[in-house]
Design an enzyme around this catalytic site. Structure first.
Site, PDB file in Angstrom:
ATOM      1  N   ILE A   1       2.324   9.500  -7.677  1.00  0.00           N
ATOM      2  CA  ILE A   1       2.342  10.942  -7.433  1.00  0.00           C
ATOM      3  C   ILE A   1       1.529  11.288  -6.195  1.00  0.00           C
ATOM      4  CG2 ILE A   1       1.981  13.218  -8.435  1.00  0.00           C
ATOM      5  CD1 ILE A   1       3.961  11.376  -9.980  1.00  0.00           C
ATOM      6  N   LYS A   2       2.199  11.888  -5.208  1.00  0.00           N
ATOM      7  CA  LYS A   2       1.490  12.350  -4.009  1.00  0.00           C
ATOM      8  C   LYS A   2       0.878  13.712  -4.290  1.00  0.00           C
ATOM      9  CE  LYS A   2       2.851  11.602   0.313  1.00  0.00           C
ATOM     10  NZ  LYS A   2       3.733  11.599   1.509  1.00  0.00           N
ATOM     11  N   ILE A   3      -0.417  13.790  -4.058  1.00  0.00           N
ATOM     12  CA  ILE A   3      -1.197  15.000  -4.326  1.00  0.00           C
ATOM     13  C   ILE A   3      -1.895  15.420  -3.036  1.00  0.00           C
ATOM     14  CG2 ILE A   3      -3.121  15.964  -5.661  1.00  0.00           C
ATOM     15  CD1 ILE A   3      -1.025  15.210  -7.588  1.00  0.00           C
TER      16      ILE A   3
END
EC number: 2.2.1.2
Length: 217
Positions: free
Chosen positions: A82-84
């Site tokens: 997951i890119k945050i």
């Protein structure tokens, strides 16, 4: 150093994967939008091509929304990361997700301080943006060096550094020399890395020499 490809174009991913050089993919909402296809459909197809970390980005700006999106995305495939975005809300989300065993890639890193905070929050990866720093007259590779040094000082930090916003082959080589664990590279730059004028000259010469070899009738 590991190489990821930075694209959501499945044809580019298939081609680069066939070269045997990439072991992961990074995407973002802009790259997905270019494909004009359903987000989850694209991510699913990418996961079927590359058996490695596939970064898919959340669009929520609040921690609660990021966490909800992340849990949903993580269900797509075991390789989803997951890119945050690097914000205080993003750190909250990373802290929760890391405890749940969901891998995260904290993106839009422009300082060593941001990278350190992301690592402390439990990020699996941090993505310093090399090219965008160069665009404003700063040195993106120097940032990579700073982060590498800090992480080396503290062996308990397991976060890997992804050199992102790669604009040309020199960025890749300099990131490798600086000690980045990974570079995520656009397909056009990967293509550039395969080429050299002297290679073309050499091939042409070999072929001309081969034509001179007597052939049995």
């Amino acid at each position: 150093m590991k190489l990821f490809i930075d694209t959501a174009n499945v044809n580019e991913i298939r081609e680069a994967h066939s070269w045997g050089i990439i072991c992961g993919v990074t995407t973002n909402p802009s790259l997905i939008a270019k494909e004009g296809r359903d987000f989850k459909e694209v991510v699913n197809e990418i996961c079927s091509i590359v058996d490695g970390p596939i970064s898919a980005e959340v669009i929520s700006l609040k921690a609660e929304g990021m966490i909800e999106e992340a849990r949903d995305l993580a269900k797509i495939h075991k390789n989803i990361v997951i890119k945050i975005p690097m914000t205080a809300e993003g750190l909250k989300a990373v802290s929760v997700l890391s405890k749940e065993g969901i891998k995260t890639n904290v993106t839009l890193i422009f300082s060593a301080a941001q990278a350190l905070l992301a690592a402390k929050a439990g990020a699996t990866y941090v993505s310093p943006f090399v090219g965008r720093l160069d665009d404003i007259g700063q040195n993106g590779i120097e940032l990579i060096k700073e982060i590498v040094q800090i992480f080396k000082n503290y062996p308990d930090i397991k976060t890997e550094i992804i050199a992102a916003s790669i604009r040309h082959p020199i960025h890749v080589i300099e990131a490798a020399k600086a000690g980045a664990h990974i570079a995520t590279v656009p397909f056009k730059v990967l293509e550039q890395m395969t080429k050299h004028a002297l290679t073309d000259v050499g091939i042409e010469r070999f072929l001309k020499d081969w034509e001179k070899v007597p052939k049995k009738s």
